[in-house]
Design a protein around this motif. Sequence first.
Motif, PDB file in Angstrom:
ATOM      1  N   CYS A  82       4.478   2.321  -1.484  1.00 18.96           N
ATOM      2  CA  CYS A  82       4.460   1.823  -0.109  1.00 18.96           C
ATOM      3  C   CYS A  82       5.210   0.509   0.058  1.00 18.96           C
ATOM      4  N   ALA A  83       5.185  -0.336  -0.960  1.00 22.28           N
ATOM      5  CA  ALA A  83       5.716  -1.695  -0.820  1.00 22.28           C
ATOM      6  C   ALA A  83       7.212  -1.694  -0.518  1.00 22.28           C
ATOM      7  N   GLY A  84       7.942  -0.668  -0.973  1.00 15.02           N
ATOM      8  CA  GLY A  84       9.379  -0.614  -0.748  1.00 15.02           C
ATOM      9  C   GLY A  84       9.726  -0.684   0.729  1.00 15.02           C
ATOM     10  N   CYS A  85       8.911  -0.086   1.581  1.00 17.40           N
ATOM     11  CA  CYS A  85       9.152  -0.140   3.027  1.00 17.40           C
ATOM     12  C   CYS A  85       8.321  -1.226   3.695  1.00 17.40           C
ATOM     13  N   HIS A  86       7.060  -1.338   3.306  1.00 17.08           N
ATOM     14  CA  HIS A  86       6.143  -2.220   4.042  1.00 17.08           C
ATOM     15  C   HIS A  86       6.095  -3.635   3.484  1.00 17.08           C
ATOM     16  N   GLY A  87       6.733  -3.867   2.335  1.00 13.95           N
ATOM     17  CA  GLY A  87       6.633  -5.173   1.693  1.00 13.95           C
ATOM     18  C   GLY A  87       5.407  -5.230   0.795  1.00 13.95           C
ATOM     19  N   ALA A  88       5.513  -5.991  -0.278  1.00 10.56           N
ATOM     20  CA  ALA A  88       4.418  -6.076  -1.241  1.00 10.56           C
ATOM     21  C   ALA A  88       3.145  -6.566  -0.563  1.00 10.56           C
ATOM     22  N   ASP A  89       3.295  -7.446   0.421  1.00  7.75           N
ATOM     23  CA  ASP A  89       2.129  -8.011   1.108  1.00  7.75           C
ATOM     24  C   ASP A  89       1.881  -7.327   2.450  1.00  7.75           C
ATOM     25  N   GLY A  90       2.586  -6.208   2.711  1.00 10.37           N
ATOM     26  CA  GLY A  90       2.374  -5.459   3.943  1.00 10.37           C
ATOM     27  C   GLY A  90       2.930  -6.127   5.187  1.00 10.37           C
TER      28      GLY A  90
END
Length: 102
Positions: free
Chosen positions: A32-40
């Motif tokens: 998920c982090a690839g699109c949403h960022g590691a911190d969302g």
Amino acid sequence: MRPATAAALLGLLLLPARPLAADGAEVWRRKCAGCHGADGSGGPRRLAPIGGPEIQAKTDAQLFEVVAQGITAPERRMPAFRGKLADAEISAAIAWLRTLKR
Ligand code: HEC
């Protein structure tokens, strides 16, 4: 048994047991982090922040369905994760994203 062998076996015993429950933070980092960022926070595409009120207002069941089915709107596509992740992994990722609530 030679001492070196005994030490190696002891080392194996002391390795942390692989957790049986799906690890939501790990699923997030991997899928998920690839699109949403590691911190969302939205990543390079500036997606809606996962910790923001609009997303956090939804129920776990609603978020599960979005993640399982994906989003097909052309300008905001998200892949469907049903079949790619176990249900338990999707649930774990959702439990983890609740920790981002602001
Ligand atoms: C290929 C990029 C991509 C990946 C990978 C991805 N998402 Fe998304 N996700 C999106 C987009 C785009 C949206 C819509 C965001 C927006 O409108 O700003 C979205 C929206 C969401 C939402 C909000 C849904 C709603 O109803 O508003 C959640 C929750 C979410 N994603 C969780 C996840 C989880 C959990 C994963 C990993 C299992 C994941 N996403 C992986 C692109 C992605």
